[in-house]
Design a protein around this motif. Sequence first.
Motif, mmCIF file in Angstrom:
data_model
loop_
_atom_site.group_PDB
_atom_site.id
_atom_site.type_symbol
_atom_site.label_atom_id
_atom_site.label_comp_id
_atom_site.label_asym_id
_atom_site.label_seq_id
_atom_site.Cartn_x
_atom_site.Cartn_y
_atom_site.Cartn_z
ATOM 1 N N LEU A 1 0.698 -0.977 -0.154
ATOM 2 C CA LEU A 1 -0.132 -0.175 -0.220
ATOM 3 C C LEU A 1 0.818 1.423 -0.053
ATOM 4 O O LEU A 1 0.412 2.252 -1.229
ATOM 5 C CB LEU A 1 -1.135 0.033 1.328
ATOM 6 N N GLY A 2 1.734 1.211 1.133
ATOM 7 C CA GLY A 2 3.001 2.349 0.980
ATOM 8 C C GLY A 2 3.554 2.058 -0.479
ATOM 9 O O GLY A 2 3.164 3.709 -0.939
ATOM 10 N N ASP A 3 3.491 1.570 -1.069
ATOM 11 C CA ASP A 3 4.133 1.206 -2.682
ATOM 12 C C ASP A 3 3.664 2.106 -3.962
ATOM 13 O O ASP A 3 3.940 2.475 -4.177
ATOM 14 C CB ASP A 3 5.174 -0.349 -3.270
ATOM 15 N N GLU A 4 2.264 1.556 -3.539
ATOM 16 C CA GLU A 4 1.047 2.376 -4.547
ATOM 17 C C GLU A 4 1.098 3.885 -3.935
ATOM 18 O O GLU A 4 0.035 4.961 -4.654
ATOM 19 C CB GLU A 4 0.100 1.684 -4.220
ATOM 20 N N LYS A 5 1.659 5.065 -3.161
ATOM 21 C CA LYS A 5 1.373 5.640 -2.519
ATOM 22 C C LYS A 5 0.339 5.848 -1.263
ATOM 23 O O LYS A 5 -0.235 7.213 -1.949
ATOM 24 C CB LYS A 5 1.292 6.521 -4.102
ATOM 25 N N ARG A 6 -0.828 4.752 -1.261
ATOM 26 C CA ARG A 6 -2.136 5.053 -0.674
ATOM 27 C C ARG A 6 -1.827 5.686 1.222
ATOM 28 O O ARG A 6 -1.014 5.588 1.369
ATOM 29 C CB ARG A 6 -2.637 3.642 -0.584
ATOM 30 N N LYS A 7 -3.159 6.686 1.116
ATOM 31 C CA LYS A 7 -2.962 7.762 2.836
ATOM 32 C C LYS A 7 -4.322 6.823 2.675
ATOM 33 O O LYS A 7 -5.598 6.595 2.063
ATOM 34 C CB LYS A 7 -3.017 8.977 2.308
ATOM 35 N N PHE A 8 -5.021 6.158 4.293
ATOM 36 C CA PHE A 8 -5.897 6.033 4.641
ATOM 37 C C PHE A 8 -5.803 7.505 6.228
ATOM 38 O O PHE A 8 -5.147 7.449 6.824
ATOM 39 C CB PHE A 8 -5.807 4.562 5.585
ATOM 40 N N ASP A 9 -6.951 7.615 6.008
ATOM 41 C CA ASP A 9 -7.888 7.915 7.416
ATOM 42 C C ASP A 9 -7.179 8.050 8.968
ATOM 43 O O ASP A 9 -7.453 8.489 9.705
ATOM 44 C CB ASP A 9 -9.137 9.384 6.857
ATOM 45 N N ASP B 1 4.448 4.656 4.860
ATOM 46 C CA ASP B 1 3.450 6.538 5.194
ATOM 47 C C ASP B 1 2.541 6.510 4.648
ATOM 48 O O ASP B 1 2.133 6.949 3.328
ATOM 49 C CB ASP B 1 4.562 7.564 4.121
ATOM 50 N N ILE B 2 1.319 5.143 5.111
ATOM 51 C CA ILE B 2 -0.138 5.387 4.566
ATOM 52 C C ILE B 2 -0.785 6.016 5.523
ATOM 53 O O ILE B 2 -1.563 5.801 5.168
ATOM 54 C CB ILE B 2 -0.272 3.783 4.238
ATOM 55 N N LEU B 3 0.037 6.433 6.205
ATOM 56 C CA LEU B 3 -1.285 7.510 7.525
ATOM 57 C C LEU B 3 -1.508 8.984 6.725
ATOM 58 O O LEU B 3 -0.348 9.191 6.682
ATOM 59 C CB LEU B 3 -0.456 7.067 8.335
ATOM 60 N N ALA B 4 -2.830 9.322 6.662
ATOM 61 C CA ALA B 4 -2.895 10.993 6.541
ATOM 62 C C ALA B 4 -2.517 11.901 7.358
ATOM 63 O O ALA B 4 -2.816 11.404 8.462
ATOM 64 C CB ALA B 4 -4.200 10.898 5.976
ATOM 65 N N GLU B 5 -2.358 12.989 7.309
ATOM 66 C CA GLU B 5 -1.285 14.098 7.683
ATOM 67 C C GLU B 5 -2.560 13.864 9.365
ATOM 68 O O GLU B 5 -1.663 13.642 10.120
ATOM 69 C CB GLU B 5 -0.659 14.652 7.509
ATOM 70 N N ASP B 6 -3.467 13.900 8.739
ATOM 71 C CA ASP B 6 -4.644 14.522 9.471
ATOM 72 C C ASP B 6 -5.475 13.137 10.439
ATOM 73 O O ASP B 6 -5.869 13.132 10.704
ATOM 74 C CB ASP B 6 -5.211 15.542 9.422
ATOM 75 N N GLY B 7 -5.022 11.997 9.854
ATOM 76 C CA GLY B 7 -5.498 10.501 10.112
ATOM 77 C C GLY B 7 -4.814 9.790 11.823
ATOM 78 O O GLY B 7 -3.958 10.713 12.886
ATOM 79 N N PHE B 8 -5.519 8.683 11.775
ATOM 80 C CA PHE B 8 -4.837 7.784 13.027
ATOM 81 C C PHE B 8 -5.329 6.550 13.077
ATOM 82 O O PHE B 8 -5.682 6.835 12.119
ATOM 83 C CB PHE B 8 -6.050 9.067 14.322
ATOM 84 N N ILE B 9 -4.976 6.098 14.384
ATOM 85 C CA ILE B 9 -5.252 5.060 14.058
ATOM 86 C C ILE B 9 -5.767 4.613 15.118
ATOM 87 O O ILE B 9 -5.242 5.227 16.302
ATOM 88 C CB ILE B 9 -3.667 4.026 14.254
ATOM 89 N N ILE B 10 -6.285 3.319 14.731
ATOM 90 C CA ILE B 10 -6.960 2.800 16.567
ATOM 91 C C ILE B 10 -6.668 1.055 16.530
ATOM 92 O O ILE B 10 -7.054 0.389 15.742
ATOM 93 C CB ILE B 10 -8.816 2.150 16.197
ATOM 94 N N ALA B 11 -6.015 1.199 18.093
ATOM 95 C CA ALA B 11 -5.108 -0.115 17.819
ATOM 96 C C ALA B 11 -6.091 -0.817 19.351
ATOM 97 O O ALA B 11 -6.794 -0.875 20.010
ATOM 98 C CB ALA B 11 -4.386 -0.091 18.590
ATOM 99 N N GLU B 12 -6.912 -2.135 18.997
ATOM 100 C CA GLU B 12 -7.661 -2.679 19.951
ATOM 101 C C GLU B 12 -7.255 -3.330 20.850
ATOM 102 O O GLU B 12 -5.706 -4.340 20.153
ATOM 103 C CB GLU B 12 -9.025 -3.256 19.443
ATOM 104 N N GLN B 13 -6.872 -3.722 21.765
ATOM 105 C CA GLN B 13 -4.881 -4.609 22.283
ATOM 106 C C GLN B 13 -6.380 -5.463 23.856
ATOM 107 O O GLN B 13 -7.253 -4.888 24.052
ATOM 108 C CB GLN B 13 -4.676 -3.781 23.168
ATOM 109 N N ALA B 14 -5.829 -6.170 24.399
ATOM 110 C CA ALA B 14 -6.275 -6.826 25.748
ATOM 111 C C ALA B 14 -5.975 -5.258 26.784
ATOM 112 O O ALA B 14 -4.804 -5.066 26.536
ATOM 113 C CB ALA B 14 -5.362 -7.738 25.928
#
Length: 186
Positions: A107-115, A139-152
């Motif tokens: 996805l990074g090679d494809e220059k994709r960005k995710f919100d 580098d696939i997270l958009a500048e104003d994007g965020f990650i949500i991690a589900e964890q124990a």
Amino acid sequence: MRVISGSARGLKLKAPKGFNTRPTADRIKESLFNIIANDLYDINFLDIFSGSGGIGTEALSRGAAEAVFIDSSKESADVISENLKAARLYDRARIIKSDVFSAVSRLGDEKRKFDIIFMDPPYGKGLVEETINAVKKADILAEDGFIIAEQASEEPDILLEPFNVFRVKKYNKIKMTFIGYNKECV
């Protein structure tokens, strides 16, 4: 397990057989989507360690422009495909049957960005940090994007530059950690 809201509201979702996946409980999914409801419309959503695809399907149902699903299991990929077709959302989705790290790199090679990037890796294996590092490298997270991690719940807090934790929501034995770019480090 069902789609809670949006265009596919009420649709019962299938899950892969066995104990290799842990679908996010409906009450937790509803709480999560109440938190991010205003951020969903017309975005690019990435669902990593997808399992049944319930989270990405919910995002599409609620207005995301596109969702990409990554899971290494053929059974999971097949179930995600079935769920998306039943929800009439397949045309706005892409399923990548691959190990997460190869798929994120691609996805990074494809220059994709995710919100929004959602990840639900197997608990207690250090995969959250490893996956976030892969996202950073690709580098696939958009500048104003965020990650949500589900964890124990007992897993350690996430401390990775250039990211910072801006919210943690606990639900008994699991927690959702919200991570965005630390604007001072970018």
